[in-house]
Design an enzyme around this catalytic site. Structure first.
Site, short mmCIF file in Angstrom:
data_model
loop_
_atom_site.label_atom_id
_atom_site.label_comp_id
_atom_site.label_asym_id
_atom_site.label_seq_id
_atom_site.Cartn_x
_atom_site.Cartn_y
_atom_site.Cartn_z
N GLY A 87 0.82 -1.21 0.00
CA GLY A 87 0.00 0.00 0.00
C GLY A 87 0.85 1.26 0.00
NE ARG A 151 -2.13 -4.53 -0.90
CZ ARG A 151 -1.59 -3.93 0.15
NH1 ARG A 151 -0.53 -4.46 0.73
NH2 ARG A 151 -2.09 -2.82 0.63
CG ASP A 182 2.32 -9.43 4.60
OD1 ASP A 182 2.70 -10.24 5.46
OD2 ASP A 182 1.16 -9.03 4.49
CE LYS A 208 4.47 0.04 2.48
NZ LYS A 208 3.59 -0.72 1.61
CB THR A 209 2.98 -0.06 6.60
OG1 THR A 209 1.56 -0.15 6.68
CG2 THR A 209 3.56 -0.41 7.96
CG ASP A 211 -1.61 -0.54 8.00
OD1 ASP A 211 -2.18 0.46 7.53
OD2 ASP A 211 -1.71 -1.68 7.53
#
Ligand code: FBP
Length: 561
Positions: A87, A151, A182, A208-209, A211
């Site tokens: 993402g 992804r 992931d 990176k994220t 979240d």
């Protein structure tokens, strides 16, 4: 497709001029960095199994960079490839800029290419040369559009061979994977495979994220979390102000964040709404969906006693996965979908036939639960998983399920004369709007440093490492740099119906300082209007507004001192 950006906003024009500040240790360039290796490391859990999976890259030492001289790095000419994976998160382009500048500073002949469209670009050998002039148009901007993302999971021997082939054909000495837990599991697996094949190539990850769940004792935060939570907080703050102005709606806001509630907690700190649901707490207390609804209804009733038929409730998007019986149902569905993947991908079954087939494999208890859910939700739960085996929680409208159940409950209570208020609700989902904003000053500098630091790791020959930049509450020049072995962050989890080595997700620690601080404040937030209106991200102006990062990190660092 041309990459010339012809029309840009005034803010973008100004942001192109922003100069991210490098940590002191990197300022003179990577030839003036000395790597100090610490002791061998262990994985966070399942040590025997992880060692078995990573025979060549397990147990590597943590690396810290100190000022020093490493002239050998200047002589080498290297070709590096970068890929954006998963993402979007604000700051991706600056990692590429940091990589590019670090490489060119070391040797003008060094070259950077970008694989296109995520890891599938590696397999398809689809790439473009990173060009100084084009890159200049992307500096300090949001999005992943320069090279796009995807992804695809690289996990089969065939895919590893294709990856090696691609790196060989493109003449790449090192690959940098910018991704979440992931995607960086991919990084570790590729590094292991190439080591086993004696291929002399470095594979480095960048955390990176949005979240915020890729962090641990060493990786203080993933990039993008700072900017995304600032964007969501502006929107939620505006909603709080709207509700206190009109005094007629209850707003239910679902926030992105997948399996972790970090975004919801941080936006809660920043805006202080009436209710903040934390998935990890709901799991810990083994609350059913109806218990969650009861807890919300309690606040609605209390507020209505004071004539306040309005409020704001934050809902983490992964809530559904934290409710124990739902968790059990999702795990069973994951196994059925994985075990019968061939049947479904062949495309012989209609959606209805597929859903009937899946339901026929469920136990009676889980089937009853499935039938108790609104039809739309049941269908969403049976939809395809992403390549990493994750349920598409961003598509599940949990805030609407909650509203429906709350309404029912309030009608019942009204009939029994236990509720006299009025309930009008508005549902919101803030997800994609937070992922591609202009990176905050913090994220712009953090990402640039992560990219630059990755060059130092590559030129020192490290592989299977994650680029590390820490001491993040201080000014960028005081940030520390180095590398963390990825195997150190791994454990074994059930994915797509199989046990797999993966980076352990960092969920909210219920014994940690951020959660404890929240618990101290939430009762007051529920009853009073303690709303805070953070306003938009500030890119200019005083450092106490434009230079600060998240409250989560501040509470976490406080705990460590
Ligand atoms: P990453 O874990 O790859 O950083 O992606 C996070 C995320 O933004 C989640 O918050 C969200 O649930 C998911 O991506 C949405 O995925 P998609 O972009 O495939 O719809």
């Amino acid at each position: 497709m041309s990459h010339k950006i012809s029309c840009i906003s005034e803010l973008q024009r100004e942001r192109l001029r922003f100069k991210p500040e490098l940590p002191e240790v990197l300022k003179k360039g990577v030839a003036f960095v000395k790597a100090v290796k610490r002791k061998p490391t262990q994985s966070v859990a399942d040590q025997v199994k992880i060692r078995e999976h990573f025979k060549n890259t397990y147990g590597l030492p943590i690396v810290k960079f100190k000022k020093g001289i490493n002239p050998a790095t200047k002589k080498k000419i290297i070709n590096v490839a970068v890929v954006l994976s998963g993402g979007q998160a604000p700051g991706g382009h600056n990692v590429i800029a940091g990589l590019f500048d670090g490489l060119k500073q070391a040797n003008r002949k060094n070259r950077l290419i970008g694989y296109l469209g995520g890891p599938s670009g590696i397999l398809k050998k689809s790439f473009k040369k990173i060009d100084e002039k084009i890159l200049a148009q992307y500096r300090n901007t949001g999005g992943f559009d320069y090279i796009q993302s995807g992804r695809t999971k690289i996990e089969s021997v065939e895919q590893f061979c294709l990856t090696k082939d691609s790196l060989d054909i493109c003449n790449v000495d090192a690959l940098v994977i910018i991704g979440g837990d992931d995607s960086n599991t991919n990084t570790a697996m590729i590094a292991e495979y190439l080591k086993q094949e004696n291929a002399n190539k470095c594979i480095i990850g960048v955390p990176k994220t949005i979240d915020g769940d890729l962090k641990n004792k060493y990786i203080e935060t993933s990039f993008g979390f700072d900017t995304a939570t600032k964007i969501y907080a502006e929107l939620v703050g505006n909603i709080c102000r709207d509700t206190i102005s009109a005094q007629k709606y209850w707003h239910f806001v679902r926030l992105m964040g997948r399996s972790a509630s970090h975004i919801t907690l941080e936006v809660g700190f920043k805006t202080q709404p009436n209710i903040v649901l934390i998935g990890e707490e709901i799991l810990d207390k083994k609350m059913t969906l109806s218990k969650v609804v009861d807890s919300i209804v309690e606040v609605i009733i209390k507020r209505s006693h004071d004539g306040k038929n309005f409020g704001v409730c934050l809902v983490p998007e992964g809530l559904i996965e934290f409710i124990p019986d739902m968790k059990e149902l999702i795990a069973a569905l994951n196994n059925i979908l994985a075990d019968n993947a061939n049947k479904f991908t062949a495309g012989f079954l209609s959606t209805e036939e597929k859903n009937n087939f899946v339901c026929s494999k469920l136990s009676n208890k889980l089937l009853d639960l499935m039938h108790s859910l609104p039809v739309g939700i049941a269908y969403q739960l049976m939809s395809d998983r992403d390549p990493h085996g994750n349920v598409a929680v961003s598509m599940i409208e949990t805030e609407k399920i909650l509203i429906e159940m709350i309404q029912k409950k309030l009608i019942e209570l009204k009939k029994k004369d236990k509720y006299k208020g009025k309930f009008s609700s508005v549902a919101h989902f803030f997800g994609y709007e937070g992922r591609c904003g202009f990176p905050s000053n913090f994220d712009a500098s953090y990402t640039y440093a992560l990219g630059y630091n990755a060059v130092a790791l590559i030129l020192n020959g490290f592989t299977g490492y994650m680029s590390f930049v820490g001491n993040l509450l201080k000014a960028p020049k005081q940030w520390k740099c180095g590398g963390i072995p990825i195997t150190m962050m791994m454990n074994v989890e059930r994915r797509n119906g199989k046990d797999k080595p993966v980076i352990q997700k960092a969920l909210i620690d219920l014994h940690g300082k951020p959660f404890k601080e929240f618990v101290k404040m939430r009762d007051k937030w529920a009853i009073s209007e303690s709303y805070v209106f953070p306003g938009p991200i500030q890119y200019f102006g005083p450092a106490n507004v434009s230079g600060i990062t998240t409250k989560t990190l501040r509470y976490e660092q406080f705990r460590r001192k």
